[in-house]
Design an enzyme around this catalytic site. Structure first.
Site, PDB file in Angstrom:
ATOM      1  N   GLY A 168       3.186   5.559  -3.220  1.00 60.12           N
ATOM      2  CA  GLY A 168       4.336   6.334  -3.673  1.00 60.12           C
ATOM      3  C   GLY A 168       4.401   6.436  -5.179  1.00 60.12           C
ATOM      4  CB  CYS A 206      -0.938  -0.003   1.198  1.00 60.14           C
ATOM      5  SG  CYS A 206      -2.055  -1.418   1.252  1.00 60.14           S
ATOM      6  CG  ASP A 207       3.439   2.607   3.284  1.00 59.97           C
ATOM      7  OD1 ASP A 207       2.645   3.558   3.372  1.00 59.97           O
ATOM      8  OD2 ASP A 207       3.847   1.984   4.270  1.00 59.97           O
ATOM      9  CG  LEU A 208       6.476  -0.406  -1.604  1.00 61.55           C
ATOM     10  CD1 LEU A 208       6.811  -1.862  -1.868  1.00 61.55           C
ATOM     11  CD2 LEU A 208       7.732   0.452  -1.689  1.00 61.55           C
TER      12      LEU A 208
END
Length: 412
Positions: free
Chosen positions: A185, A180-182
């Site tokens: 980004g 989810c973070d990647l």
């Protein structure tokens, strides 16, 4: 130290990165790889949280975690205390000279320092300002902190990841990477590039409001469409595919093999390879939808036949036939794979003291403007003095005064 002469499509673009942990830093690393000058602002004495997210740690005196190293190359680090009025003013001065600001504070968190979008737009009308939060700037959860694991569950991703309920080890399972973070980004980088193009055409900046939850829900893709357009609630299926068969792992005599048969032609070829050619003419299995509906019956025939193969022999036979098959590599195996070596994906860089750091490079190979690798992930605050002099024109006396007052800091 001045920024080395940058190349790439974003050369000349300055990014002020007020983010930490992963989604924001991943975005700014992408922009840095493409040539942008990224100035990473960190809290004096603290630095990015991920510097402490180990072991393992880099054995160079900094004790920076390997986690931090994965997302912070092609940046320069300045340590400024934005809670001090003079520190916030320094950051505003940087923003006035920047093209892009990236931040991942809680909603409204930067307004108290005069570093929110409205405040900075007043001094830099064409600024592209990207806010990354767990749930966005609006909605009932806007004030809730967002973390990758939480978002994986709330978004529905964990409802389709893992072994089915009732099987040994069944139940919801997170993905082995902070996807989810990647992915947020990456969407942030895409959105910033779109906003820069709009600015180039109109001279107008804008605010990008990006949420981890929104990103992961958007990436439910085919699983969400199965519900929206077919009324089918997706479930955990382990390594099975909900609509493509056979697309899974199989047990051979000495290990597992991955089989990814994507169409009816490939299915016929695979059945011929296994000596099961008659199955390709069986009306239950001849077309993809039939194989999906009659999955169990097909597996009852295929599994015992595949179980007699040696894994390497089956993979080799599939590759010779042009069929997609392979093995599950462990991380050391894939990073040493001849294909990854041929693509030049692993790079070795050197920190300012000469300490080597290995990083995974930018995956797209641009023929005219390739990614560049100019800065190894910096130690916290190691560029403070140089960047304040270069970008803001501060002399040594003023820098020393700010250091003494605790407004800024040099390398941890």
């Amino acid at each position: 130290m001045r920024e080395p002469q940058a190349a790439g499509p974003l050369a000349g673009i300055t990014v002020l990165d007020l983010s930490r942990v992963l989604a924001g830093p991943w975005c700014s690393q992408v922009l840095g790889d493409l040539g942008a000058d990224v100035i990473k602002v960190e809290q004096p004495g603290q630095g990015d949280d991920t510097r402490k997210w180990g072991p393992p740690f880099l054995d160079d005196g900094s004790r920076d975690a390997a986690y931090y190293l994965c997302a912070n190359r092609n940046k320069r680090s300045v340590a400024i205390d934005m809670a001090k009025p003079e520190g916030a003013d320094l950051i505003r001065r940087f923003a006035a000279r920047a093209d892009v600001v990236i931040e991942n504070f809680r909603v409204g968190g930067l307004a108290r320092y005069g570093l929110d979008f409205d405040s900075l737009r007043a001094i830099k009308p064409d600024l592209v300002y990207c806010s990354i939060t767990g749930f966005g700037q609006t909605g009932p959860l806007r004030d809730t902190g967002g973390y990758d694991f939480l978002i994986q569950g709330m978004s529905g991703l964990m409802s389709v990841t893992g072994l089915p309920d009732g099987e040994p080890g069944g139940g919801p399972m997170k993905v082995g990477l902070p996807v989810c973070d990647l992915q947020t980004g990456l969407y942030a980088a895409i959105s910033i590039l779109a906003a820069l193009h709009h600015r180039h055409a109109t001279g107008e900046g804008q605010h990008i409001d990006l949420a981890l939850l929104d990103t992961q829900v958007a990436l439910l893709a085919n699983q969400a469409s199965n519900w929206l357009n077919g009324g089918v609630t997706p479930r955990r299926m382990g390594n099975l595919h909900p609509t493509v068969v056979p697309y899974q792992d199989f047990a051979c005599a000495d290990g597992d093999v991955l089989v990814a048969i994507g169409n009816d032609r490939q299915f016929r070829q695979f059945m011929d390879l296994l000596g099961l050619g008659a199955l390709a003419d069986d009306p239950r299995f001849a077309i993809s939808s039939g194989r999906c509906l009659n999955r169990d019956a097909l597996m009852d025939v295929m599994r015992p036949v595949i179980a007699r193969w040696q894994a390497a022999d089956l993979i080799a036979a599939m590759q010779a036939a042009g069929l997609p098959g392979g093995k599950v590599n462990e991380i050391p195996e894939v990073l040493a794979h001849p294909q990854i070596e041929a693509r030049g994906l692993v790079h070795e860089m050197a920190r300012s003291d000469g300490t080597p750091v290995k990083v995974l490079g930018f995956p797209a190979q641009l023929s005219a403007t390739p990614a560049t690798y100019r800065h190894a992930p910096p130690r916290s605050g190691e560029d403070t003095v140089a960047v304040l002099g270069e970008r803001l024109g501060l002399d040594r006396n003023e820098i020393d005064r700010l250091l003494a007052a605790g407004v800024i800091a040099e390398r941890l």
